[in-house]
Design a protein around this motif. Structure first.
Motif, mmCIF file in Angstrom:
data_model
loop_
_atom_site.group_PDB
_atom_site.id
_atom_site.type_symbol
_atom_site.label_atom_id
_atom_site.label_comp_id
_atom_site.label_asym_id
_atom_site.label_seq_id
_atom_site.Cartn_x
_atom_site.Cartn_y
_atom_site.Cartn_z
ATOM 1 N N ALA A 192 0.826 -1.212 0.000
ATOM 2 C CA ALA A 192 0.000 0.000 0.000
ATOM 3 C C ALA A 192 0.862 1.264 0.000
ATOM 4 N N SER A 193 2.059 1.161 0.596
ATOM 5 C CA SER A 193 2.928 2.342 0.675
ATOM 6 C C SER A 193 3.962 2.397 -0.442
ATOM 7 N N ALA A 194 3.978 1.389 -1.329
ATOM 8 C CA ALA A 194 5.042 1.277 -2.318
ATOM 9 C C ALA A 194 4.970 2.379 -3.366
ATOM 10 N N ALA A 195 6.140 2.882 -3.738
ATOM 11 C CA ALA A 195 6.216 3.830 -4.854
ATOM 12 C C ALA A 195 6.170 3.106 -6.191
ATOM 13 N N HIS A 196 6.651 1.871 -6.207
ATOM 14 C CA HIS A 196 6.657 1.062 -7.426
ATOM 15 C C HIS A 196 6.283 -0.374 -7.064
ATOM 16 N N VAL A 197 5.666 -1.072 -8.008
ATOM 17 C CA VAL A 197 5.418 -2.501 -7.866
ATOM 18 C C VAL A 197 5.894 -3.187 -9.148
ATOM 19 N N ALA A 198 6.834 -4.098 -8.996
ATOM 20 C CA ALA A 198 7.337 -4.876 -10.138
ATOM 21 C C ALA A 198 6.661 -6.235 -10.142
ATOM 22 N N ARG A 199 6.449 -6.767 -11.355
ATOM 23 C CA ARG A 199 5.773 -8.066 -11.483
ATOM 24 C C ARG A 199 6.544 -8.957 -12.449
ATOM 25 N N ALA A 200 6.505 -10.255 -12.156
ATOM 26 C CA ALA A 200 7.173 -11.221 -13.026
ATOM 27 C C ALA A 200 6.404 -12.526 -13.011
ATOM 28 N N THR A 201 6.359 -13.170 -14.174
ATOM 29 C CA THR A 201 5.797 -14.514 -14.316
ATOM 30 C C THR A 201 6.871 -15.380 -14.950
ATOM 31 N N THR A 202 7.233 -16.466 -14.278
ATOM 32 C CA THR A 202 8.343 -17.282 -14.774
ATOM 33 C C THR A 202 7.985 -18.763 -14.765
ATOM 34 N N PRO A 203 7.630 -19.305 -15.916
ATOM 35 C CA PRO A 203 7.569 -20.767 -16.005
ATOM 36 C C PRO A 203 8.981 -21.333 -15.901
ATOM 37 N N ASN A 204 9.131 -22.443 -15.220
ATOM 38 C CA ASN A 204 10.417 -23.122 -15.104
ATOM 39 C C ASN A 204 10.203 -24.531 -15.648
ATOM 40 N N GLN A 205 10.607 -24.730 -16.903
ATOM 41 C CA GLN A 205 10.175 -25.910 -17.648
ATOM 42 C C GLN A 205 10.722 -27.208 -17.081
ATOM 43 N N ARG A 206 10.017 -28.286 -17.387
ATOM 44 C CA ARG A 206 10.437 -29.633 -16.989
ATOM 45 C C ARG A 206 11.686 -30.027 -17.783
ATOM 46 N N LEU A 207 12.621 -30.696 -17.104
ATOM 47 C CA LEU A 207 13.871 -31.095 -17.727
ATOM 48 C C LEU A 207 14.095 -32.601 -17.585
ATOM 49 N N VAL A 208 14.657 -33.198 -18.626
ATOM 50 C CA VAL A 208 15.153 -34.575 -18.561
ATOM 51 C C VAL A 208 16.581 -34.541 -18.042
ATOM 52 N N VAL A 209 16.898 -35.396 -17.083
ATOM 53 C CA VAL A 209 18.229 -35.341 -16.467
ATOM 54 C C VAL A 209 19.308 -35.834 -17.429
ATOM 55 N N ALA A 210 19.053 -36.918 -18.151
ATOM 56 C CA ALA A 210 19.927 -37.377 -19.242
ATOM 57 C C ALA A 210 21.383 -37.518 -18.815
ATOM 58 N N THR A 211 21.630 -38.322 -17.779
ATOM 59 C CA THR A 211 23.006 -38.586 -17.379
ATOM 60 C C THR A 211 23.744 -39.349 -18.483
ATOM 61 N N MET A 212 25.051 -39.183 -18.513
ATOM 62 C CA MET A 212 25.845 -39.866 -19.538
ATOM 63 C C MET A 212 25.651 -41.378 -19.453
ATOM 64 N N GLU A 213 25.643 -41.902 -18.240
ATOM 65 C CA GLU A 213 25.408 -43.334 -18.029
ATOM 66 C C GLU A 213 23.953 -43.554 -17.638
ATOM 67 N N PRO A 214 23.184 -44.296 -18.441
ATOM 68 C CA PRO A 214 21.817 -44.612 -18.010
ATOM 69 C C PRO A 214 21.841 -45.494 -16.756
ATOM 70 N N ARG A 215 20.701 -45.585 -16.106
ATOM 71 C CA ARG A 215 20.624 -46.487 -14.953
ATOM 72 C C ARG A 215 20.772 -47.940 -15.409
ATOM 73 N N ALA A 216 21.346 -48.744 -14.542
ATOM 74 C CA ALA A 216 21.495 -50.177 -14.777
ATOM 75 C C ALA A 216 21.579 -50.845 -13.418
ATOM 76 N N ALA A 217 21.340 -52.143 -13.380
ATOM 77 C CA ALA A 217 21.393 -52.831 -12.091
ATOM 78 C C ALA A 217 21.599 -54.317 -12.305
ATOM 79 N N THR A 218 22.311 -54.931 -11.353
ATOM 80 C CA THR A 218 22.420 -56.385 -11.282
ATOM 81 C C THR A 218 21.966 -56.801 -9.895
ATOM 82 N N ALA A 219 20.948 -57.668 -9.849
ATOM 83 C CA ALA A 219 20.372 -58.119 -8.582
ATOM 84 C C ALA A 219 20.700 -59.586 -8.367
ATOM 85 N N SER A 220 21.009 -59.935 -7.126
ATOM 86 C CA SER A 220 21.245 -61.339 -6.788
ATOM 87 C C SER A 220 20.760 -61.604 -5.364
ATOM 88 N N TYR A 221 20.618 -62.891 -5.051
ATOM 89 C CA TYR A 221 20.114 -63.300 -3.730
ATOM 90 C C TYR A 221 20.868 -64.532 -3.273
#
Length: 771
Positions: A192-221
């Motif tokens: 209410a007392s502000a001399a100026h009001v600044a506004r911003a709208t920022t979408p922050n897009q979805r990202l694929v992580v894309a590591t150099m090595e894909p996930r892999a696994a070896t399971a044993s019991y």
């Protein structure tokens, strides 16, 4: 201890990372390199629709195919009695209710909620046989409406991902807490007392992580010991063991997780996934190891993704351009299932970065975390910190525009001065140290901000648009602020240092080995680092949240001090003198008469008097706050919309620098990833069907070397006071600073009033220039 560390730590000129020689010789041991001779091979059958009831999963034909050993379905895993694969950290929302825990099945049995959700597991004698059989599994769906965008998810009438989550909102959170409304009233008064009001709208897009090595696994019991073994890439073996054990309802220690070399993680490999309990269950049923490696296209629909939120904010300013208060509202995507820190990254982790480097007395923040028919969201290099810093810097840039004050000058007027440290923020965090004005001025000078107008004119003469952008940032580091380390003395000689975080390029062997050797006063060759084994090594949170150097390094320092304290007492007994009479240098205790024992000799003889030098210590420390100022300079071709990043200046305060080359490499890598988000990367789903349209590197762009100029990186070391080494962390700095610096530069290049959201692709810039 701080004085001891200051004296003992030596500057380490670059002598080559100890990790490099085996990797350069092709001798790395990654998850797909380790296949037991008798292992079976696994392929997952995945949902081809984003939202549907499963009406039929028929594996009859697949089970009869050559080489097929077994086909498991959701019904089989339900019968095993497994629990949910993931769930959120306990945390109350704005109404005091705890975060919901919708169950995430190992294999879907009744409903699928995103493209790529696993519905069956085929195990065969070869990968080819498993792939052929996977194509023969009949899966029938009753397709349901899907919703993929975070704003679409909360729109009236949107399809519900989970019937129990009204308007797809899983968590509605306000921070800081304001039980009596006094904070909101004060913010209203500021506006209410502000001399100026600044506004911003920022979408922050979805990202694929894309590591150099894909996930892999070896399971044993092993039926003789009733113990499972999972070899998989991770960022902390004990964290994966804990998550998978909770899902499978195993006893502590019944699952051993081993991680060898890891080709990139960025937060994605810190999480448990449905594939791991499914593979372990199959290994037990078949009595032989089972190996799986993700295809790249499979990784696009099964690995946790990052970001995916949308922010709107307004900032009240007085007549001199001083910031009075921001009102911030965000809608953050969680994907179809809630991962461990999916909510926390967008609430508690995010608010701890506010008010960034600025002296702002009031803050209002509301975040709605929503579910969508998309791959689950997990931590991705920054995990909330890049998102909120991007918003703050776009908001400050809008404040400069609305007030008519130069972007650098308005930052100067609002920076927290070094003399104010320690500084208690409007969200009740405490910045222990920092010199934000010096970092800004250093960046401005090194970027030649004063000479920019001449460079802009030169570009204009060639028909190009040139812009310069500032990106100040502050992030919290540490995550869960405690971590152990163990120093032991094996009978074979030498010194072994055990830690939990598994490196994926951070040089833990080099850096932590140097720290241990320096503080113990021994030759570097005497120290061996171990990590990546949930049974052998100390438990901990892992290599996330820019925490390894400050917490693991600090724990090593605390452990080294304890070892030397015990060793001095034992050496005095063995040498028949008093502890104070001993001199310790170069790993050796000596008496005035010249008699002496090395540290390793003391450890070897400790057993003679019923003692041991083996020591485990846990460091508990408050958060640290890495910060910096980056400045980007771009040139745009208005005919094509192509943006070229011409210059990039990075000035960072990561506290004490343990290894300058490693730190600079972290900055370079982070800037590259941040540039990728700013300019080219975008995970696009079809809004009607929920199909992933950017499902390969044909459609999902990745940063390349020719996208980047040489980076001018400088470090202003203001040691942190919250941990023994004075370290703040640097792993996520570049990813946090680069997007606002680059987007602010693009906005500065474009005509006034023309704006473009991330990623600022050539098409988007070209269209923005044409209204």
């Amino acid at each position: 201890m701080a004085d001891m560390i200051q004296t003992a730590l030596r500057p380490h000129p670059w002598h080559g990372r100890l990790e490099d020689p085996p990797l350069l010789r092709g001798q790395g041991r990654f998850a797909d390199d380790i296949r037991p001779a008798d292992c079976a091979h696994a392929v997952f059958v995945r949902a081809t629709v984003a939202s549907a009831d499963l009406t039929r999963v028929d594996a009859t034909a697949a089970r009869a195919m050559p080489g097929v050993l077994a086909v498991l379905t959701g019904a089989d895993l339900q019968a095993a009695g497994f629990g949910s694969v993931s769930g959120p950290m306990p945390q109350p929302d704005r109404h005091g209710k705890m975060a919901p825990t919708p169950p995430r099945p190992v294999l879907a049995a009744a409903r699928v909620r995103h493209i790529g959700e696993p519905v069956a597991l085929v195990i065969a004698t070869s990968t080819a046989a498993a792939q052929d059989a996977a194509e023969a599994v009949v899966v029938e769906f009753d397709v349901l409406p899907a919703v993929t965008g975070v704003l679409a998810a909360i729109a009236p009438g949107a399809p519900l991902v989970w019937p129990e989550l009204a308007d797809n909102t899983a968590f509605d959170w306000v921070g800081p807490a304001d039980p009596d409304g006094a904070r909101a009233a004060a913010i209203d008064a500021a506006f209410a007392s502000a001399a100026h009001v600044a506004r911003a709208t920022t979408p922050n897009q979805r990202l694929v992580v894309a590591t150099m090595e894909p996930r892999a696994a070896t399971a044993s019991y092993d039926p003789a010991t009733d113990q499972y073994l999972l070899r998989a890439p991770s960022q902390g073996a004990s964290g994966i063991a804990m998550q998978v054990s909770m899902c499978m309802k195993l006893k502590p220690g019944q699952l051993r997780v081993v991680t060898d070399d890891v080709g990139g993680g960025f937060g994605m490999k810190a999480s448990g996934y449905p594939e791991y309990p499914a593979l372990l269950h199959a290994a037990r049923l078949l009595g032989r190891p089972v190996h799986w490696v993700s295809a790249r296209s499979e990784a696009f629909v099964s690995d946790n993704q990052g970001r995916d939120n949308h922010w709107t904010a307004e900032l009240a300013l007085d007549a001199q351009g001083r910031c009075l208060a921001p009102r911030i509202e965000g809608v953050a995507g969680l994907g179809a299932y809630i991962t461990g820190v999916g909510i926390f990254a967008n609430t508690g982790n995010l608010i701890a970065c506010l008010p960034s480097v600025y002296d702002i007395p009031l803050i209002g923040l509301r975040v709605r975390c929503v579910v969508t028919n998309t791959v689950p969201i997990g931590p991705y290099r920054g995990a909330g910190r890049p998102e909120i810093n991007f918003l703050m810097e776009r908001l400050v840039e809008a404040a400069a525009a609305v007030s008519g004050i130069d972007p650098v000058e308005i930052r100067r007027r609002n920076l927290i001065p070094a003399a104010a440290m320690p500084y208690t923020t409007a969200v009740d965090t405490v910045y222990d140290s920092g010199d934000f004005p010096t970092l800004l001025e250093t960046a401005v000078r090194r970027a030649d901000y004063a000479g920019f107008s001449a460079r802009r004119a030169e570009s204009a003469a060639r028909g190009r648009l040139r812009g310069i952008g500032v990106g100040c940032f502050l992030e919290n580091s540490g995550g869960v602020p405690e971590e152990p380390a163990r120093i032991s003395f094996p009978r074979s000689g030498g010194i072994t240092v055990s830690v939990n975080p598994v490196p994926q390029g951070q040089s833990h062997v080099t850096v932590f080995g140097d720290v241990a050797a320096d503080l113990l006063g021994v030759a570097r060759a005497q120290v061996t680092m171990t990590f990546g084994d949930s049974i052998r090594d100390v438990p901990g949170m892992g290599a996330v949240a820019s925490r390894s150097a400050m917490l693991t390094g600090g724990a090593i320092a605390q452990c080294a001090a304890a070892v030397l304290g015990k060793a001095r007492t034992l050496a005095a007994q063995l040498l028949q003198t008093t502890p104070d009479a001993l001199h310790y240098d170069n790993g050796r205790f000596t008496t005035a008469a010249g008699a002496g024992l090395s540290l390793v000799e003391v450890a070897a003889r400790a057993g003679e008097i019923g003692e041991s030098l083996d020591t485990t210590e846990k460091l508990v420390a408050r958060l640290a706050f890495p910060n910096g100022c980056h400045i980007a300079e771009v040139e745009i071709d208005p005919d094509t919309g192509i943006t070229t990043l011409l210059r990039y200046t990075a000035v960072d305060d990561c506290g004490r620098v343990l290894n300058p080359t490693v730190v600079e490499a972290q900055i370079h890598g982070g800037v590259a990833q941040g540039m990728g988000q700013a300019l080219i990367e975008d995970t696009v789903y079809d809004p009607e069907s929920g199909q992933l349209l950017a499902g390969s590197f044909m459609d999902y762009a990745m940063p390349r070397a020719d996208h980047l100029p040489m980076i001018d990186a400088t470090h202003i070391q203001v040691p942190c006071t919250t941990n023994p080494l004075g370290v703040k962390g640097t792993g996520e700095a570049g990813t946090t600073a680069a997007p606002p610096a680059i987007i602010n530069a693009i906005a500065n290049a474009l005509p006034k009033g023309v704006d473009v959201a991330m990623p600022a692709t050539p098409e988007r810039v070209w269209l923005a220039l044409r209204g």
